[in-house]
Design a protein around this motif. Structure first.
Motif, PDB file in Angstrom:
ATOM      1  N   ALA A 185      -0.222  -0.189  -8.773  1.00  0.00           N
ATOM      2  CA  ALA A 185      -0.801   1.152  -8.864  1.00  0.00           C
ATOM      3  C   ALA A 185      -0.514   1.595 -10.275  1.00  0.00           C
ATOM      4  CB  ALA A 185       0.342   1.918  -8.092  1.00  0.00           C
ATOM      5  N   LEU A 240       0.846  -1.289   0.130  1.00  0.00           N
ATOM      6  CA  LEU A 240       0.149  -0.111   0.022  1.00  0.00           C
ATOM      7  C   LEU A 240       0.899   1.289   0.128  1.00  0.00           C
ATOM      8  CD1 LEU A 240      -2.711  -1.037   2.501  1.00  0.00           C
ATOM      9  CD2 LEU A 240      -2.991  -0.961   0.071  1.00  0.00           C
ATOM     10  N   ARG A 251       1.174   6.090  -7.079  1.00  0.00           N
ATOM     11  CA  ARG A 251      -0.092   6.857  -7.561  1.00  0.00           C
ATOM     12  C   ARG A 251       0.337   8.177  -7.417  1.00  0.00           C
ATOM     13  NH1 ARG A 251      -4.119   9.349  -5.284  1.00  0.00           N
ATOM     14  NH2 ARG A 251      -3.146   8.975  -3.021  1.00  0.00           N
ATOM     15  N   LEU A 252       0.714   8.774  -6.483  1.00  0.00           N
ATOM     16  CA  LEU A 252       1.013  10.400  -6.483  1.00  0.00           C
ATOM     17  C   LEU A 252       1.991  10.721  -7.591  1.00  0.00           C
ATOM     18  CD1 LEU A 252       1.300  10.725  -2.489  1.00  0.00           C
ATOM     19  CD2 LEU A 252      -0.608  11.272  -3.993  1.00  0.00           C
ATOM     20  N   ASN A 291       0.673   3.816  -2.933  1.00  0.00           N
ATOM     21  CA  ASN A 291       0.254   5.241  -2.928  1.00  0.00           C
ATOM     22  C   ASN A 291       1.390   6.195  -3.332  1.00  0.00           C
ATOM     23  OD1 ASN A 291      -1.960   7.085  -1.739  1.00  0.00           O
ATOM     24  ND2 ASN A 291      -0.129   7.547  -0.280  1.00  0.00           N
ATOM     25  N   THR A 292       2.615   5.663  -3.001  1.00  0.00           N
ATOM     26  CA  THR A 292       3.593   6.526  -3.534  1.00  0.00           C
ATOM     27  C   THR A 292       3.640   6.835  -5.070  1.00  0.00           C
ATOM     28  OG1 THR A 292       4.789   6.309  -1.453  1.00  0.00           O
ATOM     29  CG2 THR A 292       6.064   7.234  -3.394  1.00  0.00           C
TER      30      THR A 292
END
Length: 323
Positions: free
Chosen positions: A312, A209, A216-217, A213-214
């Protein structure tokens, strides 16, 4: 026909090797470019790496702690020892010969012989009935052999099999092994092992996760760049590649930071543990991460980072289309 086939294979092989070299060079360039991009943002890279390192250091440290506890239990006197009480008719010479015979057994690590006189002296000192002992006409205590199995025969089933085999000696009248203690200890260690596996699985999901998330950003920050790349004909595989390497680098750096955290923790605990072991006349020392465990840690963390970035990228890259 054979000559023509050889000529064709000779023509094809240089091309295939050239394609492989080009493929490797492209991946190497993308990997280095991804590494350079992470280095240019040191603060965010360090924060992500430390979070991953903490998540990986906890199960790694518990795994090492469990291994040290198991090694320490193997050094405890009587942890899995077998007491052989010899018959009253067995002389000291027979007891000495039996001890030498058992010492040559590959399943036995050490044999300690306690003679009748030594057993009586110990009973006199510890029981508090020294006056009663003095009135005895003869020594009622038998000779005793304390057998310590090697590390391969400390499991309950193996220790019980060794106990059954030792009972067959004609000089042995009674043999005793605290199987309940051994079974309880191994049951506790098995529960601890499963708990570590469950914790490692949960924290591994957290690493997925974090990396996902990293990435995705980062995809959102490079939204315009991705659109332009698609407009000029860039494929999803081409666009996906640097993000996958980013995830792999995050995982690798997280594994390295976890190794450093665990190593520093063991270094800080080494001196107090050594002092405590010295109070018990023990030479026990904490064991750190060996080379094989380090490879598993770094390889597993890299794969977790790669998997998180793959998830991601696969989810968010298809949502970006040039308008």
């Amino acid at each position: 026909m054979r000559r023509s086939r050889k000529k064709r294979s000779a023509r094809i092989s240089p091309r295939s090797s050239l394609r492989a070299d080009i493929w490797l060079m492209r991946h190497l360039q993308v990997a280095l470019a991804s590494l350079g991009r992470l280095i240019r943002t040191p603060l965010s890279t360090l924060m992500t790496t430390l979070v991953i390192g903490i998540a990986l250091a906890l199960p790694s440290g518990l795994y090492l702690l469990l291994g040290n506890v198991e090694a320490l239990s193997g050094n405890w006197d009587g942890a899995a020892s077998i007491s052989l009480f010899l018959t009253q008719k067995a002389s000291d010479e027979q007891a000495r010969k039996l001890a030498a015979q058992l010492q040559n057994d590959p399943a036995i690590d050490q044999v300690k012989w306690v003679s009748k006189a030594e057993a009586l002296d110990e009973f006199r000192q510890l029981s508090g009935f020294s006056g009663v002992v003095e009135t005895l006409k003869e020594n009622p205590l038998p000779s005793l052999l304390i057998v310590e199995p090697n590390s391969q025969h400390t499991e309950p089933a193996q220790a019980e099999a060794l106990l059954t085999r030792l009972k067959k000696h004609r000089e042995v009248e009674f043999a005793q092994l605290d199987l309940q203690w051994v079974k309880r200890f191994h049951a506790i260690t098995e529960i601890a092992q499963r708990g570590i596996i469950i914790l490692a699985s949960l924290l591994g999901m957290s690493v997925l996760l974090i990396v996902g998330n990293t990435i995705r950003l980062e995809i959102q920050n490079r939204h315009a760049e991705i659109e332009i790349t698609k407009l000029i004909g860039g494929t999803n595989a081409f666009i996906r590649r640097p993000f996958l390497y980013n995830g792999a680098w995050y995982g690798l750096f997280g594994g390295i930071s976890a190794w450093l955290m665990v190593s520093i923790s063991l270094l800080l605990l080494d001196n107090p543990v050594e002092q405590l072991a010295g109070l018990y006349q023990s030479g026990f020392q904490l064991s750190g991460i060996n080379f094989g465990t380090l490879l598993i840690l770094l390889g597993g963390s890299t794969l977790l980072g790669l998997a998180g970035s793959w998830i991601a990228v696969g989810r968010h890259l298809n949502e970006i289309e040039p308008s």
